[in-house]
Design a protein around this motif. Structure first.
Motif, PDB file in Angstrom:
ATOM      1  N   LYS A  42       0.823  -1.207   0.000  1.00 36.78           N
ATOM      2  CA  LYS A  42       0.000   0.000   0.000  1.00 36.78           C
ATOM      3  C   LYS A  42       0.860   1.262   0.000  1.00 36.78           C
ATOM      4  O   LYS A  42       0.463   2.294  -0.572  1.00 36.78           O
ATOM      5  N   GLU A  70       0.236  -2.839  -8.052  1.00 34.41           N
ATOM      6  CA  GLU A  70      -1.062  -3.099  -8.661  1.00 34.41           C
ATOM      7  C   GLU A  70      -1.918  -3.985  -7.754  1.00 34.41           C
ATOM      8  O   GLU A  70      -3.124  -3.763  -7.602  1.00 34.41           O
ATOM      9  N   ALA A  80       1.663   1.867  -3.506  1.00 39.07           N
ATOM     10  CA  ALA A  80       0.510   2.398  -4.236  1.00 39.07           C
ATOM     11  C   ALA A  80       0.258   3.867  -3.918  1.00 39.07           C
ATOM     12  O   ALA A  80      -0.379   4.578  -4.711  1.00 39.07           O
ATOM     13  N   LYS A  92      -4.021  -2.438  -4.896  1.00 44.75           N
ATOM     14  CA  LYS A  92      -5.297  -1.797  -5.198  1.00 44.75           C
ATOM     15  C   LYS A  92      -6.479  -2.703  -4.861  1.00 44.75           C
ATOM     16  O   LYS A  92      -7.614  -2.247  -4.746  1.00 44.75           O
TER      17      LYS A  92
END
Length: 601
Positions: free
Chosen positions: A110, A141, A113, A144
């Motif tokens: 995270k 990715e 991200a 998400k």
């Protein structure tokens, strides 16, 4: 040189499961995980050097490598002594540690991200992270899809008594099963489920094999209420988790894990289905040579032991080892040297004895930069190829040994490439050294073991699992219905060629119960067909070894489609690529039919 049939585990942690060295490793993993959790929680962006971020990447890889080593050690001890309950608590401790690591690992993803695209591109361009850029992009990715931290932590903990537990429960069921086995001399013994499977695949006497098939089907049928519960609950937990993470259907995650597209999967199965008819004449001829009324499940890969004046020689483990080393060298001196090292350093457990787990596998030992291989050597004509298969896996891992841990995470479909390629080398070498037409027929038949599995058996597994998951979405699927689904899948995939099917195959096959890899089937067919093309490609390469190793080193660094395009110049979404592999199988069938005609009336 005489090689040991038993592996060396003391070089990993001396003294077994209760050794101080293994206890120290478990304590270290716990300590490192705690440190990782604290550092992820405390992380603040530290541009432009990103030293703290780099440290987190490196520590995460260290923990992952150490966990894999510890798990291999416990799993190896358990596989070699399958009924020993002493190992189970250690599996539980390791699984708990892995869950504890997953929470900060998800949190780290995270963090990735949270960077905007421009900053993340800068991070991936850092010299310390360039080699793992693809893996970090994947992690970003994947983040998400993640739920809130507390929800993910709870889900991971529930998995210990959910998906992981049901997979472990299946091992418990399998370890308790046994059946009577009567040989051609009327001598009856009690054999384990693993021994029964080995005999089913390789026992030379057709009548004994037919009776063994009845007993094997009954043994797994007697356990089918337990295995049906296990399969249903494992699949139910998996479907729930996938839905929570936003997957649209049950195939989306397996395809993502294998870094391949649905178009590639459909192109591959389309070619397999279009070519299954080529096995009809082969099976008819094999039945004639075996002296059976058709081909039952137990006959599909049964060895042809006597034909004309030829009688196969007994294969010793040493003979198999020397043959592998010699023939690997014809394609790759590095493969040959690696195989020699594996035999000499006792990385292989091959003894045929009661109490071992069924099947075979290879797992790497990251901390010692080694591998361990588990199988059961029975002396059949197929055994050298089986050893070569697992050595192919191990060689694949060895050529990545200088790369970061994240570059060792190649998907299952390409993992089967190196193993199947190595197996092909040995199968072809066997055929080429044949001294008579009769011997060549026997060896061509042995070579057909792989295409039968990959075109027919694996396809049946996929059709069954696909149908099962469709129905499981609506509720519990009872054992009787699972039998129906399996029988239908076998009838279709084998094109009606089987006179005896195996409706309880779903109950007997470990692969349906593996927790960490959903749809543990289609990657095998992918790997077989992909490696068949590599085998043909190898013959046109001026420096095959260099080109082959370059391909293997990229297997965790791009999608399957990009790998094929970069190294082979082909498009996996088109049927032409897959058809070339099918044509090579057809050529072997044609040769088998031509040479064997003289031995039938």
């Amino acid at each position: 040189m005489a090689y040991s049939l038993n592996w060396d585990l003391d070089s990993i942690y001396p003294g077994g499961i209760e050794s101080p060295e293994f206890a120290a490793k478990m304590a270290l993993l716990k300590e490192q995980t705690t440190e990782y959790k604290q550092k992820v929680a405390a992380y603040q962006p530290d541009a432009p050097a990103y030293a703290n971020l780099i440290e987190l990447v490196e520590l995460g890889q260290t923990i992952a490598a150490g966990s894999r080593t510890a798990f291999l050690f416990v799993n190896a001890l358990h596989a070699a002594d399958f009924t020993n309950e002493a190992h189970r608590p250690y599996f539980s401790r390791l699984e708990t540690l892995m869950v504890e690591f997953k929470a900060p690992s998800d949190a780290f993803d995270k963090l990735l991200a949270a960077f905007d695209d421009a900053e993340f591109a800068t991070i991936l361009d850092l010299p310390a992270l360039q080699e793992v850029a693809f893996a970090l992009q994947e992690s970003r990715e994947d983040a998400k899809r993640l739920l809130a931290d507390d929800a993910e932590a709870l889900l991971n903990k529930l998995n210990l008594d959910g998906i992981n537990a049901w997979s472990s429960h299946y091992d418990t069921i399998a370890s308790t099963l046994s059946m009577p086995f009567t040989d051609e001399h009327g001598v009856t013994t009690t054999i384990s489920a693993g021994q029964a499977l080995n005999q089913l695949d390789g026992y030379p006497d057709a009548k004994v094999r037919a009776e063994l098939m009845k007993g094997y089907e009954k043994m797994w049928g007697d356990a089918d209420q337990l295995t049906a519960d296990t399969l249903n609950h494992l699949a139910g937990a998996r479907l729930t988790e996938q839905a929570a993470h936003g997957y649209k259907d049950y195939l989306e995650k397996p395809l993502a894990l294998n870094r391949m597209s649905r178009e590639t999967l459909e192109a591959m199965w389309g070619v397999v289905d279009a070519n299954k008819g080529m096995f009809k004449a082969y099976f008819a001829r094999k039945a004639q040579l075996l002296g059976t009324d058709g081909i039952g499940w137990q006959d599909q890969v049964a060895p042809i032991t006597e034909i004309g004046d030829y009688k196969p020689k007994a294969l010793t483990y040493d003979d198999a080892a020397n043959f592998i080393v010699e023939n690997f060298a014809k394609y790759s001196p590095k493969m040959s040297a690696f195989a020699q090292q594996a035999f000499e350093k006792r990385w292989i457990e091959a003894e045929d004895r009661p109490g071992k787990a069924p099947g075979g596998w290879m797992e790497s030992v990251p901390d010692t930069k080694e591998s361990r291989i588990f199988l059961t050597f029975t002396g059949s004509v197929n055994d050298a190829a089986t050893i070569a298969h697992e050595l192919g896996h191990a060689f694949h891992t060895s050529v990545l040994i200088d790369l970061p841990e994240l570059r060792d995470r190649y998907a299952m479909n390409v993992a089967e490439t190196a193993s199947t390629f190595a197996e092909m080398l040995i199968n072809d070498a066997n055929v080429q050294k044949a001294e008579s037409d009769a011997e060549k027929v026997v060896l061509l038949d042995a070579k057909m073991t792989n295409p039968i599995a990959m075109f027919l058996n694996i396809h049946a597994r996929f059709e069954f699992e696909n149908a099962f998951y469709k129905e499981r979405q609506q509720g519990y699927v009872p054992a009787s219905r699972l039998n129906e689904l399996m029988a239908a899948a076998q009838a279709d995939a084998f094109d009606g060629n089987l006179t005896v099917d195996h409706p309880h195959f779903w109950s007997s096959k470990l692969h349906f119960y593996i927790d960490d890899v959903p749809f543990y089937n289609f990657p095998y067919t992918f790997g077989y067909l992909f490696s068949t093309s590599i085998y043909a490609w190898a013959k046109d390469q001026a420096n095959f070894e260099e080109a082959y190793i370059a391909l293997l080193r990229d297997t965790a660094n791009m999608s399957s489609e990009d790998l094929a395009k970069k190294h082979l110049g082909v498009d996996l979404t088109q049927p032409d690529f897959w058809q070339k592999a099918a044509d090579l199988v057809k050529a072997d069938i044609d040769e088998f039919l031509t040479l064997s005609a003289q031995f039938v009336e």
